[in-house]
Design a protein around this motif. Sequence first.
Motif, short mmCIF file in Angstrom:
data_model
loop_
_atom_site.label_atom_id
_atom_site.label_comp_id
_atom_site.label_asym_id
_atom_site.label_seq_id
_atom_site.Cartn_x
_atom_site.Cartn_y
_atom_site.Cartn_z
N LYS A 28 0.80 -1.23 0.00
CA LYS A 28 0.00 0.00 0.00
C LYS A 28 0.83 1.27 0.00
N GLU A 29 1.94 1.29 0.73
CA GLU A 29 2.75 2.52 0.82
C GLU A 29 3.52 2.76 -0.47
N ARG A 30 4.22 1.73 -0.94
CA ARG A 30 5.10 1.92 -2.09
C ARG A 30 4.34 2.14 -3.39
N VAL A 31 3.13 1.59 -3.52
CA VAL A 31 2.40 1.77 -4.75
C VAL A 31 2.05 3.23 -4.99
N ARG A 32 1.99 4.02 -3.92
CA ARG A 32 1.70 5.45 -4.08
C ARG A 32 2.84 6.20 -4.75
N HIS A 33 4.01 5.57 -4.80
CA HIS A 33 5.17 6.16 -5.46
C HIS A 33 5.33 5.63 -6.88
N ALA A 34 4.35 4.89 -7.35
CA ALA A 34 4.44 4.29 -8.68
C ALA A 34 3.72 5.14 -9.72
N TYR A 35 4.27 5.18 -10.91
CA TYR A 35 3.70 5.90 -12.06
C TYR A 35 3.45 7.37 -11.72
N PHE B 142 -2.57 8.66 -24.42
CA PHE B 142 -3.13 9.98 -24.11
C PHE B 142 -4.24 9.84 -23.06
N HIS B 143 -5.13 8.89 -23.29
CA HIS B 143 -6.24 8.66 -22.38
C HIS B 143 -5.74 8.21 -21.01
N SER B 144 -4.80 7.28 -20.98
CA SER B 144 -4.27 6.79 -19.70
C SER B 144 -3.57 7.89 -18.92
N ALA B 145 -2.88 8.78 -19.62
CA ALA B 145 -2.17 9.87 -18.95
C ALA B 145 -3.13 10.86 -18.32
N VAL B 146 -4.24 11.12 -18.99
CA VAL B 146 -5.19 12.14 -18.55
C VAL B 146 -6.24 11.57 -17.59
N ALA B 147 -6.84 10.44 -17.96
CA ALA B 147 -7.93 9.87 -17.17
C ALA B 147 -7.46 8.84 -16.15
N ARG B 148 -6.27 8.27 -16.38
CA ARG B 148 -5.73 7.20 -15.53
C ARG B 148 -6.77 6.08 -15.38
N GLY C 111 -10.52 7.51 -11.68
CA GLY C 111 -9.13 7.35 -12.08
C GLY C 111 -8.23 6.77 -11.00
N PHE C 112 -7.07 6.28 -11.42
CA PHE C 112 -6.08 5.65 -10.57
C PHE C 112 -5.01 6.65 -10.17
N GLN C 113 -4.92 6.97 -8.87
CA GLN C 113 -3.91 7.90 -8.35
C GLN C 113 -3.84 9.18 -9.21
N MET C 114 -4.98 9.88 -9.22
CA MET C 114 -5.16 11.03 -10.12
C MET C 114 -4.26 12.22 -9.81
N GLU C 115 -3.62 12.22 -8.66
CA GLU C 115 -2.70 13.31 -8.36
C GLU C 115 -1.54 13.36 -9.36
N ASN C 116 -1.32 12.26 -10.09
CA ASN C 116 -0.25 12.22 -11.08
C ASN C 116 -0.74 12.14 -12.51
N ALA C 117 -2.01 12.52 -12.73
CA ALA C 117 -2.54 12.62 -14.09
C ALA C 117 -1.96 13.85 -14.78
#
Length: 543
Positions: free
Chosen positions: A416-423, A452-458, A468-474
């Motif tokens: 759970k912790e490390r996945v937040r540092h992924a992508y 493009f879609h994955s980068a914006v919408a995750r 979306g998945f971890q949208m803080e990094n979209a």
Amino acid sequence: MKKTLLFVFCINLVFAQKKQVDLLVHHAHVYTVDTKFSKADAFVVNDGVFLEVGNYSDLAKKYSAKSTLDLQNKPVYPGFYDPHSHFLGLGQMLSQCDLVGAKSFKEILTRLQEFRKANPNQEWLIGRGWDQNDWDVKVFPNKDDLDQIFPNVPVMLTRIDGHAMLVNSKVIQMAKISPSSKISGGDVEVVDGQLTGILIDNAMGLVKRVMPKEDEKVKRQQILAAQAESLKYGLTTVSDAGIGQDDIELMMKMHKEGSLKIRDYAMVSVGIRNVEYFTKKGIIKTDRMNVRSFKVYADGALGSRGAVLLKPYADQNSNSGFLLTSKNEMDKYFSQIYKSAYQVNTHCIGDSANRLVLDLYGKYLKGKNDRRWRIEHCQVVNPADVPKFGKYSVIPSIQATHATSDMYWAEERLGKERVRHAYPFEALRKQNGLIANGSDFPVEFVNPLFGFHSAVARQDNNNWPAGGFQMENALSKENALKAMTIWSAYANFEDKERGSIEKGKMADFVVLEEDIMTIDLSKIRSVKVNATYIGGEKVFTRK
């Protein structure tokens, strides 16, 4: 009569003053992706370059075109880039058994039997695309069923990420692999003293050395198949992330002959012979081929647990992954390449690999610079290491679709912790104000709109998960478009000649059926390419 003659004379004078050009595109919705991200409704192409971009009524007064193209307000973008792909690998995969999306190993066996029936004369049975994470039982398969169905045919099945393969006993015999076989940077899987047929990373080389060599005719067919697949999705510049001298020279020959239109940024596979040859020869640059970088592998893939992590895998606490190239080897290569004009592009998935390579880069780059060394993938990056991208001007070359392919099981691997540092795409983009986004095809699908879609919408192809998945990094839509055009061109040292629709740049552009900058995110992946142009030449049109 005099008035009539005077009128005709004036009309002829107006036309005579107009500059003759090859193409005038008008009534378009043009995203120039210039420094102001400005828009236009028309542009002029001559001799393969954009001559002028602006308002149709103004351009129509200045130019007389051999051809005109009324796009009826369809959107136009700079030619799409894929800064990290395996172009030749795509061509090879298109001639093999497609295993992508198989929901079980049983389905794979069925596909193999059907493929063999359709291709009975092929010496080897080769497939690619299996992913155990898509199955109910998420474990590596073994060779037992292959041995029963194909006892006398060599079978080689490469995992979707290209970092693991399954082979049958026939191949094991040919390659002389035993339970005691050891290889640096790879693994020969053994369970209860028996080979399972699974080979990971460098161990795959044991098989590749006994495979029959493909002749030039076959390679040409594969290259042209890859080109056709790429052009229909709007790609005008692709890359080959790890390629040898012979294949580079073949593609240059095909460019010269005119059969190969697509532009290619070649990353030379690192190795003593290649580094010595290409650094001595210097940068090779034509309008279609750019050879000025080396591809290095630091670690493997997350899906096959070959990515090097700072702490063990959450779902396999005895394993932290392994380096494919030792620290000393990488250091030696980086030192040699730094003395040349070549770029280094290093595959780094795990947080340990990213840290190691960033620190080795820093040893040579020291601070801000314009060497444009890149890290490919950047999937798991410890927050303490993110600022190093900015400190050493390292370009993050990401594949947004990896995030939306891995998100179902990434937490199992990382915790759970490390996945937040992924992508962490947006965090990486902020370091230098840019990021390059490709696909890594054929690991992922060729279509750049998926990235493009994955980068914006995750989100995945089904627009999951909601929100979306971890949208803080979209990425924003504007930045996502830049990441597949001008920023990728910059990552390839081509931003002065391509990547935007501007005066003096090569006339590579794409016409889409709908505007990805304005339509709902859920519809982006279904948008069709109407036409693809390279150097002002139409190289694809949708029927």
